[in-house]
Design an enzyme around this catalytic site. Structure first.
Site, PDB file in Angstrom:
ATOM      1  N   ARG A   1       0.855  -1.186   0.000  1.00 53.50           N
ATOM      2  CA  ARG A   1       0.000   0.000   0.000  1.00 53.50           C
ATOM      3  C   ARG A   1       0.891   1.236   0.000  1.00 53.50           C
ATOM      4  O   ARG A   1       2.010   1.213   0.541  1.00 53.50           O
ATOM      5  CB  ARG A   1      -0.903   0.035   1.246  1.00 53.50           C
ATOM      6  CG  ARG A   1      -2.068  -0.919   1.210  1.00 53.50           C
ATOM      7  CD  ARG A   1      -3.136  -0.486   0.192  1.00 53.50           C
ATOM      8  NE  ARG A   1      -4.247  -1.419   0.097  1.00 53.50           N
ATOM      9  CZ  ARG A   1      -4.382  -2.370  -0.833  1.00 53.50           C
ATOM     10  NH1 ARG A   1      -3.455  -2.541  -1.755  1.00 53.50           N
ATOM     11  NH2 ARG A   1      -5.443  -3.150  -0.861  1.00 53.50           N
TER      12      ARG A   1
ATOM     13  N   HIS B   1      -1.520   0.732  -9.913  1.00 49.01           N
ATOM     14  CA  HIS B   1      -2.179  -0.235  -9.007  1.00 49.01           C
ATOM     15  C   HIS B   1      -2.811  -1.396  -9.795  1.00 49.01           C
ATOM     16  O   HIS B   1      -4.016  -1.653  -9.707  1.00 49.01           O
ATOM     17  CB  HIS B   1      -3.234   0.467  -8.142  1.00 49.01           C
ATOM     18  CG  HIS B   1      -3.578  -0.304  -6.900  1.00 49.01           C
ATOM     19  ND1 HIS B   1      -3.897   0.288  -5.708  1.00 49.01           N
ATOM     20  CD2 HIS B   1      -3.641  -1.641  -6.658  1.00 49.01           C
ATOM     21  CE1 HIS B   1      -4.155  -0.632  -4.802  1.00 49.01           C
ATOM     22  NE2 HIS B   1      -3.998  -1.829  -5.359  1.00 49.01           N
TER      23      HIS B   1
HETATM   24  P1  NDP Z   1      -1.732 -11.856   4.145  1.00 49.31           P
HETATM   25  O1  NDP Z   1      -2.598 -11.333   5.232  1.00 49.31           O
HETATM   26  O2  NDP Z   1      -2.050 -13.197   3.577  1.00 49.31           O
HETATM   27  O3  NDP Z   1      -0.216 -11.879   4.626  1.00 49.31           O
HETATM   28  C1  NDP Z   1       0.327 -10.852   5.354  1.00 49.31           C
HETATM   29  C2  NDP Z   1       1.762 -11.195   5.724  1.00 49.31           C
HETATM   30  O4  NDP Z   1       2.332 -10.082   6.393  1.00 49.31           O
HETATM   31  C3  NDP Z   1       1.863 -12.387   6.660  1.00 49.31           C
HETATM   32  O5  NDP Z   1       2.977 -13.164   6.330  1.00 49.31           O
HETATM   33  C4  NDP Z   1       2.070 -11.724   8.033  1.00 49.31           C
HETATM   34  O6  NDP Z   1       2.814 -12.518   8.953  1.00 49.31           O
HETATM   35  C5  NDP Z   1       2.881 -10.517   7.642  1.00 49.31           C
HETATM   36  N1  NDP Z   1       2.762  -9.426   8.632  1.00 49.31           N
HETATM   37  C6  NDP Z   1       1.656  -8.736   8.987  1.00 49.31           C
HETATM   38  N2  NDP Z   1       1.957  -7.829   9.948  1.00 49.31           N
HETATM   39  C7  NDP Z   1       3.272  -7.958  10.191  1.00 49.31           C
HETATM   40  C8  NDP Z   1       4.174  -7.313  11.076  1.00 49.31           C
HETATM   41  N3  NDP Z   1       3.768  -6.340  11.898  1.00 49.31           N
HETATM   42  N4  NDP Z   1       5.455  -7.710  11.083  1.00 49.31           N
HETATM   43  C9  NDP Z   1       5.872  -8.700  10.263  1.00 49.31           C
HETATM   44  N5  NDP Z   1       5.083  -9.354   9.403  1.00 49.31           N
HETATM   45  C10 NDP Z   1       3.791  -8.991   9.357  1.00 49.31           C
HETATM   46  O7  NDP Z   1      -1.751 -10.742   3.002  1.00 49.31           O
HETATM   47  P2  NDP Z   1      -1.679 -10.947   1.415  1.00 49.31           P
HETATM   48  O8  NDP Z   1      -0.423 -11.658   1.088  1.00 49.31           O
HETATM   49  O9  NDP Z   1      -2.938 -11.514   0.889  1.00 49.31           O
HETATM   50  O10 NDP Z   1      -1.631  -9.435   0.904  1.00 49.31           O
HETATM   51  C11 NDP Z   1      -0.675  -8.517   1.414  1.00 49.31           C
HETATM   52  C12 NDP Z   1      -1.014  -7.116   0.936  1.00 49.31           C
HETATM   53  O11 NDP Z   1      -0.706  -6.978  -0.436  1.00 49.31           O
HETATM   54  C13 NDP Z   1      -2.491  -6.744   1.002  1.00 49.31           C
HETATM   55  O12 NDP Z   1      -2.865  -6.353   2.310  1.00 49.31           O
HETATM   56  C14 NDP Z   1      -2.587  -5.606   0.007  1.00 49.31           C
HETATM   57  O13 NDP Z   1      -2.329  -4.393   0.677  1.00 49.31           O
HETATM   58  C15 NDP Z   1      -1.464  -5.904  -0.968  1.00 49.31           C
HETATM   59  N6  NDP Z   1      -1.971  -6.293  -2.292  1.00 49.31           N
HETATM   60  C16 NDP Z   1      -1.728  -5.446  -3.349  1.00 49.31           C
HETATM   61  C17 NDP Z   1      -2.161  -5.772  -4.600  1.00 49.31           C
HETATM   62  C18 NDP Z   1      -1.820  -4.898  -5.755  1.00 49.31           C
HETATM   63  O14 NDP Z   1      -2.402  -5.071  -6.844  1.00 49.31           O
HETATM   64  N7  NDP Z   1      -0.892  -3.978  -5.613  1.00 49.31           N
HETATM   65  C19 NDP Z   1      -2.934  -6.999  -4.868  1.00 49.31           C
HETATM   66  C20 NDP Z   1      -3.091  -7.835  -3.700  1.00 49.31           C
HETATM   67  C21 NDP Z   1      -2.636  -7.475  -2.460  1.00 49.31           C
HETATM   68  P3  NDP Z   1       2.275 -13.957   9.483  1.00 49.31           P
HETATM   69  O15 NDP Z   1       2.303 -14.857   8.267  1.00 49.31           O
HETATM   70  O16 NDP Z   1       3.258 -14.353  10.481  1.00 49.31           O
HETATM   71  O17 NDP Z   1       0.884 -13.696   9.977  1.00 49.31           O
HETATM   72  C1  OXD Z   2      -5.766  -5.839  -3.365  1.00 52.86           C
HETATM   73  C2  OXD Z   2      -5.306  -4.834  -4.320  1.00 52.86           C
HETATM   74  O1  OXD Z   2      -5.687  -5.606  -2.156  1.00 52.86           O
HETATM   75  O2  OXD Z   2      -5.566  -4.981  -5.527  1.00 52.86           O
HETATM   76  O3  OXD Z   2      -6.213  -6.913  -3.809  1.00 52.86           O
HETATM   77  O4  OXD Z   2      -4.637  -3.879  -3.924  1.00 52.86           O
END
Ligand code: NDP
Ligand code: OXD
Length: 309
Positions: free
Chosen positions: A224, A272
């Site tokens: 983000r 995006h």
């Molecule tokens: P998930 O919720 O599946 O994974 C999040 C990961 O971040 C987990 O491994 C988690 O750790 C880790 N995490 C969260 N908080 C912390 C912290 N404070 N310290 C260390 N590690 C942390 O998310 P997704 O993989 O599905 O998506 C991630 C982000 O990608 C979304 O929230 C979105 O903002 C972005 N996104 C962007 C897109 C785009 O088109 N640009 C498309 C899709 C997503 P743990 O595994 O230990 O819980």
């Molecule tokens: C998502 C994105 O969160 O597209 O899926 O940013």
């Protein structure tokens, strides 16, 4: 009982069509044309306007139209007993992995530099960066991060990850928690941000972090916009802490015309689009979660409000 699709400036025609193809009996409405708000039990939201969700008194669950849910968790009007879920599909993860691999290859092989040189009619070669000299560090190893790391490992990259809990994937070096962040950064040249936006992760991509990377450093932000301290990126590029960046997400979207990022050759910008939820796959997950919400079952990809993702 009905399901409502809510977003500012988004065309929901193909999603509505996909939902009705899967289940012709579904009652789907597109905000703001909602005939009977009392009948709405389920909402699918993307950048929804403020105060819209509390107008649905019988709402049971809300799904994001994507993987991120920061827009929902930040909505103070969303009642505590309304469940929140994410929308994850196989294609979303595949697109993300391909986007990141492509961004890394563009950087290592100087693809963007050659495109710029072409405009200047300039014939100049640059040595590509070998994979073994460019360990990749993935911040966040969840649904997206895991697929990104897996594809990079298949491509014989050196891959590190940082998450809250340790991961076990063949070939991956996993770091976890704040106490291991510096070690992770010290073994990483190319940093890929796939963290969710939470109170803990907001502004994590700052000068302090960039200084701790191995040099040359390169940033790929697909999480983000608010993960990044924008002025720190400019400073890090100007002072050689980073060589370049590929950004898909921004504090303000669309990125304003006069934003300084547009004038930087070493910042690659995409609007995006790293991963876009495909209508047909989205319809499968939405319908499954709608049914689950109606029967009080746990949702697919349900969000833990306490963790914030
Ligand atoms: P998930 O919720 O599946 O994974 C999040 C990961 O971040 C987990 O491994 C988690 O750790 C880790 N995490 C969260 N908080 C912390 C912290 N404070 N310290 C260390 N590690 C942390 O998310 P997704 O993989 O599905 O998506 C991630 C982000 O990608 C979304 O929230 C979105 O903002 C972005 N996104 C962007 C897109 C785009 O088109 N640009 C498309 C899709 C997503 P743990 O595994 O230990 O819980
Ligand atoms: C998502 C994105 O969160 O597209 O899926 O940013």
């Amino acid at each position: 009982m009905s399901l409502v699709l809510i977003a500012k400036n988004r065309d929901f025609t193909s999603l509505k069509k996909a939902l009705l193809e899967k289940d012709p009996n579904l009652d789907v409405e597109i905000w703001p044309r909602v005939e009977n708000k009392e009948r709405v039990n389920f909402a699918v939201c993307w950048n929804h306007p403020k105060h819209v969700l509390n107008s649905f008194a019988n709402l049971r669950a809300v799904s994001s139209l994507g993987a991120g849910v920061n827009h929902l968790l930040n909505d103070e009007d969303l009642a505590e007993d309304v469940n929140i879920c994410r929308l994850i599909t196989g294609s979303l993860k595949e697109q993300m992995a391909e986007y990141v691999l492509n961004a890394i290859n563009n950087y290592r092989l100087h693809t963007i530099t050659y495109a710029d040189q072409r405009k200047e009619v300039k014939w100049e070669s640059h040595s590509s960066i070998p994979k073994k000299h460019a360990p990749v560090g993935v911040l966040g190893l969840g649904e997206m991060g895991e697929d990104v790391a897996t594809l990079l490992l298949q491509q014989e990259y050196i891959v590190n990850s940082w998450s809250r809990t340790k991961k076990e994937i063949d070939g991956l070096t996993s770091f976890a928690g704040n106490e291991e962040l510096d070690d992770f950064l010290g073994q990483t040249n190319i940093i890929v941000n796939l963290l969710p936006l939470t109170e803990e992760t907001e502004g994590i991509l700052d000068l302090e972090l960039f200084k701790k990377l191995r040099k040359p450093g390169y940033l790929i932000n697909v999480g983000r916009g608010s993960h990044l301290v924008e002025e720190d990126l400019i400073y890090a590029l100007d002072t050689g802490h980073l060589e370049g960046a590929c950004l898909d997400v921004f504090e303000t979207e669309p990125l304003p015309e006069n934003h300084p990022f547009w004038n930087r050759k070493n910042i690659m910008i995409t609007p995006h689009i790293a991963a876009i939820t495909p209508a047909k796959e989205a319809a499968d997950v939405i319908i499954e979660n709608y049914k689950r919400a109606l029967s009080g079952m746990e949702l697919l990809y349900e969000v833990d409000r306490n963790k914030g993702y």
